[in-house]
Design an enzyme around this catalytic site. Structure first.
Site, mmCIF file in Angstrom:
data_model
loop_
_atom_site.group_PDB
_atom_site.id
_atom_site.type_symbol
_atom_site.label_atom_id
_atom_site.label_comp_id
_atom_site.label_asym_id
_atom_site.label_seq_id
_atom_site.Cartn_x
_atom_site.Cartn_y
_atom_site.Cartn_z
ATOM 1 C CG LEU A 65 49.127 30.681 33.401
ATOM 2 C CD1 LEU A 65 50.251 29.719 33.069
ATOM 3 C CD2 LEU A 65 48.477 31.208 32.135
ATOM 4 N N PRO A 66 45.043 29.698 35.111
ATOM 5 C CG PRO A 66 43.336 29.643 33.532
ATOM 6 C CD PRO A 66 44.817 29.738 33.654
ATOM 7 C CB THR A 94 45.560 29.741 43.289
ATOM 8 O OG1 THR A 94 45.888 31.008 43.881
ATOM 9 C CG2 THR A 94 45.120 28.784 44.389
ATOM 10 C CE LYS A 169 44.664 32.253 47.230
ATOM 11 N NZ LYS A 169 44.886 32.548 45.816
ATOM 12 C CE LYS A 244 42.541 27.372 40.767
ATOM 13 N NZ LYS A 244 43.203 28.473 40.039
#
Length: 296
Positions: A65-66, A94, A169, A244
């Protein structure tokens, strides 16, 4: 054959779900986009009418998901009340470390097992099943998740407790974002100094300037292995997604009092590129901002 509920079928999730179906698993897929859901069905998945329907009777749940707000909402509103208590929840999005730990804690409070397992590798690796997974959670939950993640990746690494996958990450991608900026600066400078860019690549790729950004993902068309630069900087890993991840890394650094001047400067450059309309281009297209050639 396992029953897997898969939520989120975008550029990354679509390929991941397809690989699970290709390996013979019963993948119940859901996405708000009908087009994405249709592609998943064509790849062998079964369409679900909602996220809650996708996870009903699932042995595993995989989500891509975003952002943190979407992960929180989907798990709290759709997954927790619908999934069997024996299921393992695997969030591959992420997101910020705090959200990952909060959702994991909420799952634990309901007696559900969960890991955070963000990925590295981009769209091509998602489609090819060669992603790298960085997994946060208990050793027991990691052992359960590893065989499923291995169906979608080339490496599955236990990073530590809940939220550690997300931490690994964003720190990894901060390195990537900063080294890509430095690589692009170097090529732009080399060109202005009159160096042939292929010759510069031949030298630097075998010298101390070598990096993954140069030798595996060169930002110059026609130099090095095939990369998005050879396709007009389309495809690959969008600059908006790099922005992001850099924002997440800088926010995390601020939260723990860490100094990340290079990461912060990379964030500001990608923000400037996004403001000029470059968010949809591959992140290596930042070279066009640095050499002054970018045109919307």
């Amino acid at each position: 054959m396992a029953t897997i509920g898969f939520i989120g079928l975008g550029n990354m999730g679509g390929g991941m779900a397809a690989n699970l179906a290709k390996k013979g698993h019963d993948v119940r897929a859901f996405d708000l986009s009908k087009e994405a859901l249709d592609r998943a069905v064509a790849a062998g998945c079964v369409a679900a009418g909602s996220a809650a329907e996708a996870v009903k009777d699932a042995e595993y749940v995989v989500s891509m998901l975003p952002a943190g707000q979407h992960v929180r909402a989907v798990y709290e509103n759709d997954v927790f009340g619908s999934v069997p208590p024996s299921a393992l929840l695997i969030d591959c999005s992420t997101i910020d470390v705090a959200s990952a730990r909060a959702v994991n804690g909420a799952a634990a409070a309901k007696g559900l097992a969960m890991v955070d397992a963000p990925v590295s590798g981009g769209i091509a690796a998602a489609n090819g099943g060669t992603l790298t997974f960085m997994v946060g959670g208990s050793a027991e939950h990691f052992a359960r998740a590893e065989p499923v993640l291995a169906l979608m990746g080339k490496a599955v690494i236990h990073a530590g407790g809940a939220g550690s996958g997300q931490a690994a990450k964003i720190v990894n991608n901060m390195i990537l974002g900063a080294t890509m900026v430095a690589t692009c600066e170097a090529f732009a400078l080399a060109g202005k100094l009159g160096l042939d860019l292929q010759t510069f690549y031949d030298i630097s790729s075998k010298a101390s300037g070598q990096s993954w950004s140069m030798t595996s993902y060169c930002p110059v068309p026609g130099v090095g292995p095939q990369s998005p630069a050879d396709n007009g900087y389309d495809g690959g890993f969008a600059a908006g997604l790099m922005l992001k991840d850099l924002k997440l890394a800088v926010e995390a650094a601020q939260g723990v009092g860490a100094s990340v001047p290079m990461g912060g400067h990379a964030e500001s450059l990608y923000q400037a590129f996004a403001n000029l309309g470059g968010a949809g281009k591959d992140f290596s297209a930042i070279i066009k901002l640095l050499d002054g050639s970018y045109r919307v």
